[in-house]
Design an enzyme around this catalytic site. Structure first.
Site, short mmCIF file in Angstrom:
data_model
loop_
_atom_site.label_atom_id
_atom_site.label_comp_id
_atom_site.label_asym_id
_atom_site.label_seq_id
_atom_site.Cartn_x
_atom_site.Cartn_y
_atom_site.Cartn_z
N LYS A 15 -6.88 -2.13 7.01
CA LYS A 15 -6.02 -0.89 7.44
C LYS A 15 -6.75 0.44 6.93
O LYS A 15 -6.74 1.30 7.93
CB LYS A 15 -4.60 -0.83 7.01
CG LYS A 15 -3.60 -2.18 7.47
CD LYS A 15 -2.34 -1.77 7.03
CE LYS A 15 -1.95 -1.95 5.46
NZ LYS A 15 -2.33 -3.29 4.96
N ARG A 90 6.82 -0.79 6.51
CA ARG A 90 6.38 -1.89 5.92
C ARG A 90 7.56 -2.84 5.97
O ARG A 90 7.58 -4.25 5.40
CB ARG A 90 6.07 -2.19 4.42
CG ARG A 90 4.68 -2.32 4.18
CD ARG A 90 4.22 -1.99 2.68
NE ARG A 90 3.16 -2.61 2.27
CZ ARG A 90 2.08 -1.91 2.03
NH1 ARG A 90 2.02 -0.63 2.41
NH2 ARG A 90 0.98 -2.36 1.61
N ARG A 129 -12.99 -5.79 -3.78
CA ARG A 129 -12.96 -4.37 -3.25
C ARG A 129 -13.15 -3.40 -4.24
O ARG A 129 -12.80 -3.49 -5.57
CB ARG A 129 -11.77 -4.11 -2.73
CG ARG A 129 -11.22 -3.07 -1.93
CD ARG A 129 -10.38 -3.09 -1.04
NE ARG A 129 -8.85 -3.22 -1.31
CZ ARG A 129 -7.88 -3.34 -0.69
NH1 ARG A 129 -7.93 -3.01 0.65
NH2 ARG A 129 -6.52 -3.33 -1.08
N ARG A 163 -8.58 -0.91 -7.64
CA ARG A 163 -7.17 -0.88 -7.81
C ARG A 163 -6.80 -1.92 -8.57
O ARG A 163 -7.28 -3.21 -8.72
CB ARG A 163 -6.63 -1.24 -6.22
CG ARG A 163 -6.61 0.07 -5.38
CD ARG A 163 -6.30 -0.30 -4.16
NE ARG A 163 -4.96 -0.72 -3.70
CZ ARG A 163 -4.21 -0.95 -2.62
NH1 ARG A 163 -4.90 -0.57 -1.78
NH2 ARG A 163 -3.27 -1.65 -2.67
N ARG A 174 1.73 -9.95 -2.79
CA ARG A 174 1.53 -8.81 -1.70
C ARG A 174 1.41 -9.65 -0.15
O ARG A 174 2.12 -9.11 0.64
CB ARG A 174 0.32 -7.86 -1.96
CG ARG A 174 0.49 -6.76 -2.98
CD ARG A 174 -0.70 -6.22 -3.31
NE ARG A 174 -1.41 -5.65 -2.51
CZ ARG A 174 -2.73 -5.27 -2.63
NH1 ARG A 174 -3.64 -5.73 -3.69
NH2 ARG A 174 -3.43 -4.76 -1.79
P1 AMP Z 1 -1.13 -0.19 -0.14
O1 AMP Z 1 -2.15 0.74 -0.40
O2 AMP Z 1 -0.66 -0.04 1.44
O3 AMP Z 1 -1.94 -1.83 -0.15
O4 AMP Z 1 0.22 -0.32 -0.77
C1 AMP Z 1 0.03 -0.32 -2.18
C2 AMP Z 1 1.39 -0.97 -2.79
O5 AMP Z 1 2.37 0.45 -2.70
C3 AMP Z 1 2.19 -2.06 -2.16
O6 AMP Z 1 1.99 -3.32 -2.61
C4 AMP Z 1 3.58 -1.51 -2.43
O7 AMP Z 1 3.87 -1.94 -3.85
C5 AMP Z 1 3.73 -0.20 -2.40
N1 AMP Z 1 3.94 0.35 -0.88
C6 AMP Z 1 3.01 1.09 -0.03
N2 AMP Z 1 3.61 1.26 1.07
C7 AMP Z 1 4.84 0.95 0.94
C8 AMP Z 1 5.83 0.86 2.00
N3 AMP Z 1 6.04 1.41 2.87
N4 AMP Z 1 7.19 0.42 1.45
C9 AMP Z 1 7.27 -0.17 0.27
N5 AMP Z 1 6.23 -0.18 -0.54
C10 AMP Z 1 5.03 0.05 -0.33
#
Ligand code: AMP
Length: 224
Positions: A15, A90, A129, A163, A174
């Site tokens: 993404k 999400r 990554r 990360r 996740r």
């Molecule tokens: P990402 O960078 O999109 O992989 O997001 C990293 C982490 O942020 C996720 O594993 C969640 O803990 C949190 N997170 C990101 N976006 C959301 C969302 N829209 N709703 C809830 N948690 C989120």
């Protein structure tokens, strides 16, 4: 070109990478809720301190916080030139609340892109990554190395980060959250003709081509 795009897909599905590609092509800004939350954690704000253990374990932060983060960007006028949302919505409640926000702002989504990647790819993509500390260009130890070892292709930076949630245990959690909470959002958008599914297993170029074709098709089907 002003576009309102949502990127969906499993963790490590590409993404973020594809959002950056689209941003370069269309000049539309990206909003990543994950990035917003990681910045709170890094800055150790009161919210950041609450979120740190959630992110560390791979859980989802409360819906209201995710919704408010995007609402704030819209209120600040930061989305007036369109948006590419990476990681939001999400959950179904987030998608429904977002619809109300869009309606209030007189905006309509153009397309929801679902990048499909089987679980077998996810582990390699997330565990390997790493990012350039300076420009945040994303690489992978096996799949997408820097051209010169230790030097960022984009900005020449030599300091890289990982990360902390890109570890085996957290990635599994996740993925569970993705299946339980995020996948139900897909039929919600599909029923409204907004969903475009792309195969995320190919090269970055191949996936980017599919995404661009999907956007063109959607635009054409609306007679724009
Ligand atoms: P990402 O960078 O999109 O992989 O997001 C990293 C982490 O942020 C996720 O594993 C969640 O803990 C949190 N997170 C990101 N976006 C959301 C969302 N829209 N709703 C809830 N948690 C989120």
């Amino acid at each position: 070109m002003k576009k309102y795009i949502v990127m969906m897909g499993p963790p490590g599905g590409g993404k973020g990478t594809q959002a950056r590609r689209l941003n370069e092509r269309l000049g539309v800004p990206i909003f990543s809720t994950g990035k917003i939350f990681r910045s709170f954690v890094k800055a150790q704000t009161p919210i950041g301190k609450e979120l740190a253990p959630i992110l560390e374990k791979g859980g989802l932060v409360p819906d209201q916080l995710a919704i408010d983060s995007i609402r704030e960007k819209m209120h600040q006028g930061l989305t007036d030139a369109g948006f590419i949302l990476d990681g939001f919505p999400r959950t179904l409640p987030q998608a429904m609340a977002f619809d109300r926000i869009l309606e209030g702002a007189g905006l309509k989504l153009d397309i929801v892109i679902d990048i499909q990647v089987p679980d077998s790819y996810i582990i390699e993509r997330t565990i390997g990554r790493f990012y350039c500390h300076t420009c945040e260009a994303e690489y992978n130890e096996t799949l997408h190395k820097t051209k010169v070892m230790g030097v960022c292709d984009v900005c020449g930076g030599t300091h890289f980060d990982r990360r902390s949630d890109d570890n085996m245990e957290t990635v599994k959690k996740r993925l569970q959250e993705y299946r339980a909470q995020t996948m139900p959002v897909l039929p919600y958008y599909e029923s409204r003709g907004l969903l475009a599914t792309v195969d995320g297993t190919g090269s970055i170029e191949a996936v980017a081509r599919q995404i661009e074709e999907s956007i063109q098709l959607k635009v054409k089907s609306r007679g724009e």
